[in-house]
Scaffold this active site. Structure first.
Site, PDB file in Angstrom:
ATOM      1  N   ARG A  31      11.563   4.054   3.018  1.00 10.74           N
ATOM      2  CA  ARG A  31      11.193   3.054   4.040  1.00 10.74           C
ATOM      3  C   ARG A  31      12.431   2.247   4.364  1.00 10.74           C
ATOM      4  O   ARG A  31      13.120   1.754   3.456  1.00 10.74           O
ATOM      5  CB  ARG A  31      10.086   2.129   3.550  1.00 10.74           C
ATOM      6  CG  ARG A  31       9.879   0.948   4.500  1.00 10.74           C
ATOM      7  CD  ARG A  31       8.654   0.159   4.215  1.00 10.74           C
ATOM      8  NE  ARG A  31       7.463   0.889   4.611  1.00 10.74           N
ATOM      9  CZ  ARG A  31       6.251   0.355   4.681  1.00 10.74           C
ATOM     10  NH1 ARG A  31       6.082  -0.914   4.379  1.00 10.74           N
ATOM     11  NH2 ARG A  31       5.204   1.081   5.034  1.00 10.74           N
ATOM     12  N   LYS A  48      25.628  -4.329  -2.800  1.00  7.27           N
ATOM     13  CA  LYS A  48      27.097  -4.293  -2.925  1.00  7.27           C
ATOM     14  C   LYS A  48      27.738  -3.635  -1.710  1.00  7.27           C
ATOM     15  O   LYS A  48      28.936  -3.389  -1.688  1.00  7.27           O
ATOM     16  CB  LYS A  48      27.477  -3.499  -4.176  1.00  7.27           C
ATOM     17  CG  LYS A  48      26.927  -4.061  -5.468  1.00  7.27           C
ATOM     18  CD  LYS A  48      27.384  -3.182  -6.629  1.00  7.27           C
ATOM     19  CE  LYS A  48      26.667  -3.537  -7.910  1.00  7.27           C
ATOM     20  NZ  LYS A  48      26.858  -2.488  -8.930  1.00  7.27           N
ATOM     21  N   ARG A  65       0.810  -1.227   0.000  1.00  6.83           N
ATOM     22  CA  ARG A  65       0.000   0.000   0.000  1.00  6.83           C
ATOM     23  C   ARG A  65       0.832   1.260   0.000  1.00  6.83           C
ATOM     24  O   ARG A  65       0.562   2.190  -0.757  1.00  6.83           O
ATOM     25  CB  ARG A  65      -0.880   0.057   1.255  1.00  6.83           C
ATOM     26  CG  ARG A  65      -2.185  -0.641   1.135  1.00  6.83           C
ATOM     27  CD  ARG A  65      -2.584  -1.162   2.497  1.00  6.83           C
ATOM     28  NE  ARG A  65      -1.614  -2.148   2.909  1.00  6.83           N
ATOM     29  CZ  ARG A  65      -1.707  -3.428   2.574  1.00  6.83           C
ATOM     30  NH1 ARG A  65      -2.727  -3.873   1.917  1.00  6.83           N
ATOM     31  NH2 ARG A  65      -0.774  -4.285   2.917  1.00  6.83           N
ATOM     32  N   THR A  66       1.814   1.340   0.883  1.00  6.92           N
ATOM     33  CA  THR A  66       2.520   2.614   1.030  1.00  6.92           C
ATOM     34  C   THR A  66       3.244   2.961  -0.269  1.00  6.92           C
ATOM     35  O   THR A  66       3.092   4.068  -0.799  1.00  6.92           O
ATOM     36  CB  THR A  66       3.505   2.538   2.216  1.00  6.92           C
ATOM     37  OG1 THR A  66       2.774   2.138   3.370  1.00  6.92           O
ATOM     38  CG2 THR A  66       4.146   3.892   2.465  1.00  6.92           C
ATOM     39  N   HIS A  94       5.608   6.308  11.283  1.00  5.22           N
ATOM     40  CA  HIS A  94       5.031   6.129   9.951  1.00  5.22           C
ATOM     41  C   HIS A  94       4.036   7.283   9.745  1.00  5.22           C
ATOM     42  O   HIS A  94       2.821   7.087   9.747  1.00  5.22           O
ATOM     43  CB  HIS A  94       4.342   4.764   9.893  1.00  5.22           C
ATOM     44  CG  HIS A  94       4.006   4.275   8.513  1.00  5.22           C
ATOM     45  ND1 HIS A  94       4.084   5.080   7.381  1.00  5.22           N
ATOM     46  CD2 HIS A  94       3.570   3.056   8.078  1.00  5.22           C
ATOM     47  CE1 HIS A  94       3.706   4.363   6.336  1.00  5.22           C
ATOM     48  NE2 HIS A  94       3.402   3.140   6.723  1.00  5.22           N
TER      49      HIS A  94
HETATM   50  C1  NCD Z   1       2.177  -0.938   8.174  1.00  5.36           C
HETATM   51  C2  NCD Z   1       3.679  -0.729   8.249  1.00  5.36           C
HETATM   52  O1  NCD Z   1       4.404  -0.961   7.274  1.00  5.36           O
HETATM   53  O2  NCD Z   1       4.107  -0.282   9.308  1.00  5.36           O
HETATM   54  N1  NCD Z   1       1.728  -1.153   6.861  1.00  5.36           N
HETATM   55  C3  NCD Z   1       1.427  -0.086   6.081  1.00  5.36           C
HETATM   56  O3  NCD Z   1       2.252   0.755   5.813  1.00  5.36           O
HETATM   57  N2  NCD Z   1       0.170   0.022   5.660  1.00  5.36           N
HETATM   58  C4  NCD Z   1       1.657  -1.924   9.133  1.00  5.36           C
HETATM   59  C5  NCD Z   1       2.232  -3.295   9.163  1.00  5.36           C
HETATM   60  O4  NCD Z   1       3.129  -3.653   8.422  1.00  5.36           O
HETATM   61  O5  NCD Z   1       1.746  -4.075   9.989  1.00  5.36           O
END
Ligand code: NCD
Length: 309
Positions: free
Chosen positions: A106, A85, A56-57, A134
């Site tokens: 991320r 590397k 999703r993100t 997040h």
């Molecule tokens: C979350 C995350 O990556 O922290 N997912 C997301 O971004 N929708 C929650 C999760 O991974 O449980």
């Protein structure tokens, strides 16, 4: 309110007015998030660097850029980049900032996004740093509450359930909800309780806060039920994970007797904490919530890139 060139690292860096402003911009962009393409980010490039799995993100950021007429570059598995590397994150950031107008990052290490923001001359958006923060997930969570609940956010009783220790979404969300004065109920087994630093912060702010391991007891009094996945990958010891795996499972039966307007949210992915039979319930909002990631991330990108909406 200055957003232009600003990094988005933690919800703690923002005031309530600033958050409300992002949500207002997202509301303006929502029709475009569903359909069409504008030229607001024409000629701009956004890099998405994902060192950890994401559906999703990453894809909602990419959809956001494309709906705004911009271009994305990046990687979704670090093994396909020079990280394999041995390149450091600092070097990668130094390179990418000369290729792109903003960086969405991320990373499994808590603090990675903050470090990247100290190096990069372009805005860095934290898309999750280990068990840390997040912030864009929180913005879309608040947007969901604003749209789907019948009360102002400050009047809600929000029950947050599951892995409160390692779940970064619930850390960011708790900080932000405290700006609105919402009532918080934390539901977790003992080993997965909210970290003391966050509890102390919330208490200092005078937030009404309850902690309990018992989901059944909080259901009838909640306006929002925010379920989360146990973060298996963050446990130093797999045996410790097995002790708490499957701690909670929301079923249609459990939802009998809840308030009519209670909404069930989840940042997703779910494992077994929400029975798929709940999807058909009038309380379920998690798929709607994941769509709201598109307008909210469109708003974040426009704001940090100084684009007037
Ligand atoms: C979350 C995350 O990556 O922290 N997912 C997301 O971004 N929708 C929650 C999760 O991974 O449980």
């Amino acid at each position: 309110m200055i957003f232009d060139r600003r990094h988005i690292i933690s919800t703690r860096d923002f005031s309530r007015e600033e958050i409300d402003h992002v949500l207002d911009v997202a509301a303006k962009l929502e029709p475009l998030a569903r359909k069409g393409r504008s030229g607001l980010l024409k000629d701009l490039i956004v890099a998405t660097l994902f060192y950890e799995p994401s559906t999703r993100t990453r894809l909602s950021f990419e959809a956001a850029v494309k709906r705004l007429g911009g271009t994305t570059i990046g990687f979704d598995t670090a093994t396909a980049s020079s990280v394999a590397k041995g390149e450091s994150l600092a070097d990668t950031v130094r390179i990418i900032e000369s290729y792109a107008d903003a960086i969405v990052l991320r990373h499994p290490r808590e603090g990675a996004a903050r470090m990247a923001s100290e190096i990069a001359r372009v805005p860095v958006v934290n898309a999750g740093d280990g068990a840390g923060h997040h912030p864009t997930q929180t913005l879309l969570d608040l947007y969901t509450m604003r749209k789907e609940c019948h009360k102002p956010i400050g009047d809600l009783n929000v029950a947050i359930v599951g892995d409160l220790r390692y779940g970064r979404t619930v850390h960011s969300l708790s900080y932000a909800l405290s700006l609105y004065g919402a009532r918080l109920t934390f539901v977790a087994p003992e080993p997965l309780k909210m970290p003391p630093s966050i509890i102390n912060y919330l208490r200092r702010r005078g937030i009404q806060l309850t902690e309990t391991p018992d989901l059944g007891r909080v259901l009838e009094d909640a306006d929002v039920l925010y379920m989360t996945r146990i973060q298996k990958e963050r446990f130093p010891d797999p045996a410790e994970y097995l002790k708490v795996a499957g701690s909670y499972r929301l079923t249609p039966e459990a939802l009998q007797g809840v308030r009519d307007d209670l909404i069930v949210m989840h940042p997703l992915p779910r494992v077994d904490e929400i029975d798929p039979a709940v999807d058909a319930s009038p309380h379920a909002r998690y798929f709607q919530q994941s769509f709201y990631g598109v307008p909210v991330r469109m708003a974040v990108l426009c704001l940090v890139l100084g684009i007037k909406v």
